[in-house]
Enzyme design. Sequence first.
Site, short mmCIF file in Angstrom:
data_model
loop_
_atom_site.label_atom_id
_atom_site.label_comp_id
_atom_site.label_asym_id
_atom_site.label_seq_id
_atom_site.Cartn_x
_atom_site.Cartn_y
_atom_site.Cartn_z
N ARG A 196 0.88 -1.30 -0.15
CA ARG A 196 -0.16 0.04 -0.06
C ARG A 196 0.84 1.26 -0.06
O ARG A 196 0.58 2.10 -0.73
CB ARG A 196 -0.68 0.00 1.37
CG ARG A 196 -2.25 -0.54 1.18
CD ARG A 196 -3.09 -0.22 2.32
NE ARG A 196 -2.50 -0.12 3.65
CZ ARG A 196 -2.26 -1.16 4.46
NH1 ARG A 196 -2.73 -2.36 4.21
NH2 ARG A 196 -1.91 -0.97 5.56
N TYR A 217 12.86 -10.82 7.80
CA TYR A 217 14.19 -11.49 7.45
C TYR A 217 14.22 -12.75 8.17
O TYR A 217 13.24 -13.31 8.58
CB TYR A 217 15.29 -10.54 7.66
CG TYR A 217 16.48 -11.04 7.31
CD1 TYR A 217 17.00 -11.44 5.95
CD2 TYR A 217 17.61 -11.06 8.01
CE1 TYR A 217 18.24 -11.80 5.64
CE2 TYR A 217 18.97 -11.41 7.91
CZ TYR A 217 19.22 -11.79 6.50
OH TYR A 217 20.42 -12.39 6.13
N ARG A 270 18.64 -23.12 -2.38
CA ARG A 270 19.00 -23.40 -1.12
C ARG A 270 18.62 -22.56 -0.22
O ARG A 270 19.46 -21.47 -0.09
CB ARG A 270 20.77 -23.89 -1.01
CG ARG A 270 21.07 -24.40 0.20
CD ARG A 270 21.14 -23.40 1.41
NE ARG A 270 22.31 -22.50 1.36
CZ ARG A 270 22.45 -21.40 1.77
NH1 ARG A 270 21.28 -20.69 2.29
NH2 ARG A 270 23.53 -20.39 1.91
N GLU A 359 22.38 -14.90 -4.16
CA GLU A 359 21.65 -15.35 -2.88
C GLU A 359 21.22 -16.89 -3.01
O GLU A 359 20.46 -17.07 -3.73
CB GLU A 359 20.81 -14.27 -2.42
CG GLU A 359 20.23 -14.44 -0.84
CD GLU A 359 21.14 -14.07 0.16
OE1 GLU A 359 21.83 -13.03 -0.14
OE2 GLU A 359 21.78 -14.97 0.98
N ASP A 382 26.41 -13.20 -1.53
CA ASP A 382 26.36 -13.09 -0.26
C ASP A 382 26.63 -14.07 0.86
O ASP A 382 27.33 -14.00 1.90
CB ASP A 382 24.99 -12.71 0.14
CG ASP A 382 24.79 -12.19 1.56
OD1 ASP A 382 25.49 -11.60 1.93
OD2 ASP A 382 23.39 -12.60 1.66
N ALA A 419 30.67 -27.62 5.04
CA ALA A 419 31.71 -27.62 3.88
C ALA A 419 30.83 -27.01 2.71
O ALA A 419 31.29 -27.43 1.51
CB ALA A 419 32.37 -28.78 3.61
N ASN A 538 20.65 -21.16 9.51
CA ASN A 538 19.37 -20.64 9.79
C ASN A 538 18.41 -21.63 9.21
O ASN A 538 18.37 -22.49 8.26
CB ASN A 538 19.24 -19.04 8.84
CG ASN A 538 20.03 -18.21 9.25
OD1 ASN A 538 20.16 -17.95 10.64
ND2 ASN A 538 21.09 -17.60 8.54
N1 LIG Z 1 24.65 -16.79 9.57
C1 LIG Z 1 24.43 -16.42 8.35
O1 LIG Z 1 24.81 -15.44 7.91
C2 LIG Z 1 24.50 -17.37 7.26
C3 LIG Z 1 23.97 -18.76 7.62
N2 LIG Z 1 24.01 -19.50 6.50
C4 LIG Z 1 23.63 -21.13 6.85
O2 LIG Z 1 24.37 -21.90 6.64
C5 LIG Z 1 23.78 -23.17 6.22
C6 LIG Z 1 24.78 -24.06 5.21
O3 LIG Z 1 24.52 -23.00 3.99
P1 LIG Z 1 25.39 -23.72 2.75
O4 LIG Z 1 26.69 -23.89 3.15
O5 LIG Z 1 25.00 -22.72 1.58
O6 LIG Z 1 24.61 -25.19 2.53
P2 LIG Z 1 25.26 -26.54 1.94
O7 LIG Z 1 24.02 -27.39 1.79
O8 LIG Z 1 25.91 -26.14 0.80
O9 LIG Z 1 26.35 -27.04 3.03
C7 LIG Z 1 25.91 -27.77 4.20
C8 LIG Z 1 27.06 -28.47 4.42
O10 LIG Z 1 26.87 -29.18 5.74
C9 LIG Z 1 27.37 -30.27 5.91
N3 LIG Z 1 26.60 -31.15 6.81
C10 LIG Z 1 25.37 -31.78 6.61
N4 LIG Z 1 25.36 -32.52 7.67
C11 LIG Z 1 26.36 -32.34 8.65
C12 LIG Z 1 26.55 -32.97 9.78
N5 LIG Z 1 25.95 -33.83 10.37
N6 LIG Z 1 27.82 -32.51 10.49
C13 LIG Z 1 28.49 -31.78 9.85
N7 LIG Z 1 28.50 -31.14 8.52
C14 LIG Z 1 27.15 -31.60 7.88
C15 LIG Z 1 27.28 -30.77 4.51
O11 LIG Z 1 27.93 -31.85 4.08
C16 LIG Z 1 27.61 -29.58 3.61
O12 LIG Z 1 28.81 -29.45 3.45
C17 LIG Z 1 22.23 -22.70 5.85
O13 LIG Z 1 21.55 -23.27 7.05
C18 LIG Z 1 22.33 -21.30 5.80
O14 LIG Z 1 21.17 -20.74 6.61
C19 LIG Z 1 24.33 -19.47 5.33
C20 LIG Z 1 24.86 -18.13 4.90
C21 LIG Z 1 24.91 -17.09 5.90
C1 LIG Z 2 21.59 -15.40 6.17
C2 LIG Z 2 21.70 -16.24 4.98
O1 LIG Z 2 22.24 -15.59 3.94
C3 LIG Z 2 21.57 -17.49 4.83
O2 LIG Z 2 21.36 -18.04 5.75
O3 LIG Z 2 21.64 -18.01 3.60
MG LIG Z 3 21.50 -16.55 2.15
#
Ligand SMILES: NC(=O)C1=CN([C@@H]2O[C@H](COP(=O)(O)OP(=O)(O)OC[C@H]3O[C@@H](n4cnc5c(N)ncnc54)[C@H](O)[C@@H]3O)[C@@H](O)[C@H]2O)C=CC1
Ligand SMILES: CC(=O)C(=O)O
Ligand SMILES: [Mg+2]
Length: 697
Positions: A196, A217, A270, A359, A382, A419, A538
């Site tokens: 609006r 967010y 993702r 993102e 990001d 990783a 998250n």
């Molecule tokens: N706080 C922040 O600013 C941010 C937080 N994140 C969060 O990070 C998380 C991961 O994001 P991505 O790296 O892009 O995801 P992704 O799916 O590419 O990576 C996840 C990783 O975790 C590993 N994993 C899965 N189960 C596991 C276990 N039991 N023990 C250890 N490692 C395990 C996987 O093998 C993989 O390497 C998401 O929850 C996302 O919200 C991402 C970006 C910013």
């Molecule tokens: C915060 C963020 O970018 C994420 O969890 O993917």
């Molecule tokens: Mg993100």
Amino acid sequence: GDRARLLCVGANGQPRPAERPPASSRPNRRIVPTHRTSHRKSYDYASPFPLVGRNQHQLQRPPLAAGPAGTRAGMANASSISRSLRRSLAPDALHRLLLQRSRAFVTAECHRPVVLHKRGPDILHDPWFNRGTAFSMTERDRLGLRGLLPPSVVSSQQQIDRFMGDLKRLEQNARDGPSDTYQLAKWRILNRLHDRNETMYYKVLIDNIEEYAPIVYTPTVGAVCQNYSGLFRRPRGMYFSAEDRGEMMSMVYNWPADQVDMIVVTDGSRILGLGDLGVQGIGIAIGKLDLYVAAAGINPQRVLPVMIDVGTNNEKLLKDPLYLGLQEHRLEGEEYVEIIDEFMEAVFSRWPNVIVQFEDFQSKWAFRLLQRYRKTYRMFNDDVQGTAGVAIAGLLGAVRAQGRPMIDFPKQKIVVAGAGSAGIGVVNAASRTMARMLGNNEVAFESARSQFWIVDAHGLITEERVDIDPDARPFARRKSELTHQGLNEGASLIEVVKKVKPDVILGLSAVGGLFSKEVLEALKDSSSSRPAIFAMSNPTKNAECTPEEAFSIIGEKVVFSSGSPFDDVDLGDGKIGHSNQGNNMYLFPGIGLGTLLSGARIVSDGMLQAAAERLASYMKEEEVLQGIIYPPTSRIRDITKEVAAAVVREAVAEDLAEGYRDMDARELARLSEEETVDYVKNNMWNPVYPTVVYKKD
Ligand SMILES: NC(=O)C1=CN([C@@H]2O[C@H](COP(=O)(O)OP(=O)(O)OC[C@H]3O[C@@H](n4cnc5c(N)ncnc54)[C@H](O)[C@@H]3O)[C@@H](O)[C@H]2O)C=CC1
Ligand SMILES: CC(=O)C(=O)O
Ligand SMILES: [Mg+2]
């Protein structure tokens, strides 16, 4: 005027809103012209549904149509039965004739097209004409709507089903207790305000950022994406789908703004830690851009959320009849890259100065696309780069919280769980920061590398890992180190924490509760006087642990931060366990704003490093000693200004700045540190109503 001129309305035998004016303005069935001015009346034919609009003078009289029943002539007849005929007919026969003629009239009305004199978003924002996802492809093309709606075309019944399903779900949830429902209800109310009145929306958001960032967010935006098909009302942003190949260059011109400063784009593969949400991931792009406006003062008229829909591998969505995206498996390989290439060419061709933030792309594409574009386009990722900077700032804070200088950072032992794009992004950047502190040579890099232990879903990553991800390879633990530490390929997180006794455990795994009681117990033996926990995944339920768990098991000395917000913990005796929010929201708005205001052609590593260092130094000594390593969200606009200024200065120092508006590169270079901050502040948009005047085209 640019309002629609209406010839006739009607659909499915139901009168459209335009035919049903509010009771107060609804004249009697026979039209009696009310304006006896030189403008003349806006309609003068008999109709059971008079055309009454907000601007009657803009409604146009229907043309005469030929033909018997249901034509203009037929309609005139329908209501102008002569007196003699009336008299000659028996009451029953007259009644039947009147009924028949009025039916013919309605049928005629319903088959006439609505002719609009407006296009694109003006139609979507007009509740009289908008039909959202029910616009057919032909209509979308002819009305300039292509790309402004999710790609699937649905029937009006499907729209009703979606709406009713959503309404019922809300009732259902309300019975289940105060769960996400209230959060989603708040999101809806805010979203309606967003639709609006943008100025008011952003004023509310800026003034109450601590309260409402968790709604627009993380964590609520996660639930919004999960329920997006149900919550969808009015489209926001642009959608490019695999079906739009070859069309994107022209589609970008359907966006109404001639200037776009920031695009946040996702392919929905993702979303936070919630996995593949397909087209529903648009919610995250919208949420990030809300922060660009609220924190960085980017003008809301110049932001563009984008969803690139190349399908989804989410089986639930593939089967959901109400899903709004392409119901096919994701495109992969060259086909996928070609689509993203086409999108980048299209947006940079229309808006050469735009900045594109990638993102929530799944890791394999996050890295590849970043490498592909970062040297040629103004873009950054990001999750890889923003997260890394925020983590570095927090890690430096954790060193200071131990009462040690930042230069001691290279001595920290850090175990990283996860990783993916985020985890590897952090290890890459943090090890480079350590290496710089150690002299920036090969020995320094090797020493920095050896401070990290990465554990993924298969356990500790070592050189012995079969099919090791090339992005993780540089950080795989060496064979020689393993025997010495008593660790093996694939060792569990608990084992690693027990053996390494790290200073920090950092979770980017998307696995809620991964830092279990046993892991936290093991961390009690940390060699640090103040071990630090970064449960960065998250949304909330994906956090590796909660602050209550951390403080109750490890005690008050622990430094805690999480990706989504948690309340502080009452430790008794007037003591508080601080819960920091370690989220890339502290950096991406400043990176974008600094890039914009410097006119840097690319986003360099140096600019990202400058942003991270400014965030780290933002925290005062007394704050970090209390375990407060990130500022409260309430200060986000101030932090963003400082971060942006640091980015501008670095861009100037690296000779990347080409200037912005009147401020050319030479002028930028002459600004002192303080003047740069002022320059940034003066270019931030504020939510105040400007004076509005009318000017004829
Ligand atoms: N706080 C922040 O600013 C941010 C937080 N994140 C969060 O990070 C998380 C991961 O994001 P991505 O790296 O892009 O995801 P992704 O799916 O590419 O990576 C996840 C990783 O975790 C590993 N994993 C899965 N189960 C596991 C276990 N039991 N023990 C250890 N490692 C395990 C996987 O093998 C993989 O390497 C998401 O929850 C996302 O919200 C991402 C970006 C910013
Ligand atoms: C915060 C963020 O970018 C994420 O969890 O993917
Ligand atoms: Mg993100």
